[in-house]
Write a protein that holds these residues in place. Structure first.
Motif, mmCIF file in Angstrom:
data_model
loop_
_atom_site.group_PDB
_atom_site.id
_atom_site.type_symbol
_atom_site.label_atom_id
_atom_site.label_comp_id
_atom_site.label_asym_id
_atom_site.label_seq_id
_atom_site.Cartn_x
_atom_site.Cartn_y
_atom_site.Cartn_z
ATOM 1 N N TYR A 178 0.829 -1.194 0.000
ATOM 2 C CA TYR A 178 0.000 0.000 0.000
ATOM 3 C C TYR A 178 0.870 1.254 0.000
ATOM 4 O O TYR A 178 2.049 1.218 0.358
ATOM 5 N N VAL A 179 0.262 2.357 -0.456
ATOM 6 C CA VAL A 179 0.970 3.635 -0.595
ATOM 7 C C VAL A 179 0.279 4.677 0.282
ATOM 8 O O VAL A 179 -0.928 4.916 0.144
ATOM 9 N N LEU A 180 1.055 5.291 1.172
ATOM 10 C CA LEU A 180 0.553 6.299 2.100
ATOM 11 C C LEU A 180 1.104 7.672 1.726
ATOM 12 O O LEU A 180 2.250 7.789 1.292
ATOM 13 N N VAL A 181 0.280 8.700 1.912
ATOM 14 C CA VAL A 181 0.686 10.074 1.602
ATOM 15 C C VAL A 181 0.401 10.959 2.808
ATOM 16 O O VAL A 181 -0.641 10.820 3.455
ATOM 17 N N TYR A 189 12.220 13.947 1.965
ATOM 18 C CA TYR A 189 12.212 13.168 0.723
ATOM 19 C C TYR A 189 10.807 13.138 0.147
ATOM 20 O O TYR A 189 9.817 13.127 0.877
ATOM 21 N N GLY A 190 10.751 13.076 -1.185
ATOM 22 C CA GLY A 190 9.452 12.985 -1.838
ATOM 23 C C GLY A 190 8.810 11.627 -1.646
ATOM 24 O O GLY A 190 7.626 11.524 -1.325
ATOM 25 N N LEU A 191 9.601 10.571 -1.831
ATOM 26 C CA LEU A 191 9.093 9.206 -1.665
ATOM 27 C C LEU A 191 10.254 8.260 -1.393
ATOM 28 O O LEU A 191 11.418 8.661 -1.456
ATOM 29 N N LYS A 248 16.248 2.130 6.905
ATOM 30 C CA LYS A 248 16.576 3.564 6.808
ATOM 31 C C LYS A 248 15.355 4.335 6.290
ATOM 32 O O LYS A 248 15.014 5.411 6.813
ATOM 33 N N ALA A 249 14.685 3.784 5.272
ATOM 34 C CA ALA A 249 13.493 4.443 4.731
ATOM 35 C C ALA A 249 12.395 4.530 5.779
ATOM 36 O O ALA A 249 11.709 5.563 5.898
ATOM 37 N N THR A 276 9.421 11.830 5.123
ATOM 38 C CA THR A 276 9.034 11.275 3.826
ATOM 39 C C THR A 276 7.565 11.552 3.556
ATOM 40 O O THR A 276 6.711 11.257 4.396
ATOM 41 N N GLY A 277 7.281 12.104 2.375
ATOM 42 C CA GLY A 277 5.916 12.515 2.062
ATOM 43 C C GLY A 277 5.042 11.436 1.466
ATOM 44 O O GLY A 277 3.843 11.380 1.727
ATOM 45 N N ILE A 278 5.637 10.544 0.647
ATOM 46 C CA ILE A 278 4.899 9.448 0.022
ATOM 47 C C ILE A 278 5.641 8.170 0.379
ATOM 48 O O ILE A 278 6.827 8.028 0.074
#
Length: 545
Positions: A171-174, A214-216, A280-281, A290-292
């Motif tokens: 899944y992708v969270l924003v 970071y953007g993603l 790390k991420a 981290t935004g996305i």
């Protein structure tokens, strides 16, 4: 969900009421055994994984309170044959070589089960199901995928399985609060994804006056690092095109170009390739940098390892789940955990097929499935507001929590892993309520017929490769494969090594390493066996109500 709970409770209430009458504080009682007591008990054997996790005072894998309960419930003499979980294939090979393999072989390894089929060491099960089954026969009718997956090339059924239900895994969270601060909308296309990620990296969304966001993320805690971005481009190695099964290069190239653009412009962590396990991420994410964030796995684990920490570090952080954005190849949904899993086969030396089928039916029953999760009502749990509530956590940890291998058969969807984890949260607490709402949104977004599956089928449903083709596949398509290394080199090499160069070298390496032979094998298999392929329609048409 409430209807499901009421339905299951009604099925088991009568049998458990009798069982509980003889229960002691620490030992379940079977109550009245099924069958005619005047008849000689049937004798059967089955394998059980030995994980070394049973408390010594409860017993051993072959002799404990639950093995006794199962024998009494079925009115059979059952031999439980222990198999070390980490060395199961070796153990089974030894048992077969000595002629002492059990009647019912329970083993997750599909390659090994296929080996047993090729060696004619397992028998077809169609007749025993038709003659002796009630519970499993009903499940075959309700879930045709059980039959499709259990059938071999001779058209006969050889494998029993379990129905797990849908459990989303990627899944992708924003960061919705960042979107609002920068007056942006959630990304719907890959161009949107790039522009929003760029803004998150450059426009100080956390307001600390530093360029430290970071953007993603491209590395994740799941194997495969940047898989979630690959799913956006349908970069999944194989596609069906014009009725053929082919190796795709266009999607791989475009996905790599997108990643390189993010890398070159400093939108992502430039050390993502060394972040092999995604720690790390994840650390960047929970620190609010981290935004996305593309992630996955069990939601209970994600809550405790990431979400809870993020909310403590950044109390005002607000997340939303988004579908994978649309690329030039379409808009896709990421794969999810297999909703049906084959697990068990029957030894050809088995004499009492009726006894084996009786055992399979009991292990597949709602009564057994519920007991393996919660124990027995009144002893290990009670029903409060339609929800199973554990009476004594320490008692359950000792007597119940190690029972997962007793649900290798049957309708585990009755207590779907996703639903079970969701029910473990206390929604009277604002943070947990917020997370449950987020995950329920995630489920609706990722378990859907609105967008096609990125993959041809789920990984575990791919055609079974012969050993020579499997060797080529592992050489070329493993997560550390040389093809991927070439494209990763292009991502991080600036102008020194282009995506075009990587593409040319990868195609050359593919040919030299017999990739064309692997592609031809898949094409031949598909032309002959396309009806056996588990399609996205097969996967999403199941009714778990």
């Amino acid at each position: 969900m409430n209807k499901k709970t009421i339905y299951v409770a009604s099925i088991i209430s009568l049998s458990l009421t009798t069982a509980l009458a003889g229960c002691s504080e620490s030992k379940p009682s079977a109550g009245t055994a099924s069958g005619d007591a005047s008849k000689a008990k049937k004798t059967v054997s089955l394998s059980m994984y030995d994980r070394g996790n049973i408390p010594p005072d409860v017993g051993t894998i072959e002799n404990n309170l639950w093995t006794k309960w199962i024998q009494e419930k079925t009115n059979m003499n059952i031999t439980f044959s222990p198999v070390p979980r980490g060395e199961s294939v070796q153990k089974f090979n030894t048992l077969f070589a000595s002629g002492s393999a059990p009647n019912l072989i329970q083993e997750y390894d599909g390659v090994f089960r296929n080996q047993l089929y090729n060696q004619k060491q397992i028998m077809p099960i169609d007749d025993m199901i038709n003659k002796y089954s009630t519970v499993y026969k009903e499940q075959l009718t309700k879930f045709p995928l059980l039959k499709k997956l259990g059938m071999k090339e001779d058209g006969k059924l050889y494998e029993f399985g379990r129905v797990l239900g849908y459990v989303p895994y990627h899944y992708v969270l924003v960061r919705e609060d960042w979107l609002k601060k920068l007056n942006l909308k959630a990304p719907e296309t890959t161009e949107d994804l790039y522009q929003i990620a760029k803004a998150f990296a450059n426009q100080d969304p956390d307001g600390n006056g530093k360029k430290d966001t970071y953007g993603l993320n491209l590395s994740t805690t799941n194997p495969g690092n940047d898989l979630w971005v690959d799913y956006i481009f349908q970069n999944t190695t194989w596609i069906l095109q014009d009725g053929k099964w082919v190796k795709d290069w266009d999607r791989l190239k475009e996905a790599t170009e997108f990643k390189k653009k993010l890398f070159d412009e400093g939108i992502i962590d430039k050390d993502f390739l060394t972040d092999k396990n995604g720690k790390k991420a994840q650390q960047d994410f929970v620190q609010g940098k981290t935004g996305i964030y593309g992630t996955g796995g069990g939601i209970r684990g994600f809550y405790s390892s990431a979400y809870e920490t993020l909310k403590k570090n950044v109390p005002d952080a607000k997340l939303i789940v988004i579908p994978l954005p649309k690329s030039s190849f379409g808009q896709f949904t990421p794969p999810f955990n297999p909703p049906v899993q084959m697990t068990s086969v029957v030894n050809t030396d088995t004499k009492d097929q009726e006894g084996v089928m009786k055992l399979v039916d009991f292990l597949s029953s709602p009564e057994m499935i519920k007991a393996s999760y919660f124990g027995q009502e009144g002893v290990h749990y009670k029903i409060e507001n339609g929800k199973e509530t554990i009476i004594n956590a320490d008692k359950n940890k000792k007597e119940v929590d190690w029972l997962s291998d007793l649900r290798m058969l049957g309708g585990q969807y009755l207590y779907n892993e996703f639903d079970t984890q969701i029910k473990s949260f206390d929604t009277s607490k604002p943070m947990e309520k917020e997370f449950v709402d987020l995950m329920n949104d995630m489920y609706k977004i990722n378990i859907t017929k609105d967008r096609p599956l990125a993959n041809i089928t789920l990984g575990s449903y791919m055609p079974q490769l012969p050993s020579d083709m499997d060797f080529i596949n592992k050489t070329l398509n493993d997560t550390t494969n040389p093809i991927k290394d070439l494209y990763n080199k292009a991502i991080v090499s600036g102008s020194g090594y282009s995506v075009e160069q990587a593409d040319q070298e990868a195609k050359s390496l593919w040919k030299k390493s017999d990739g064309d032979k692997l592609e031809k094998w898949y094409q031949d298999w598909y032309s002959k066996n396309k009806d056996q392929l588990v399609t996205p329609k097969d996967l999403l048409d199941m009714n778990f109500k």
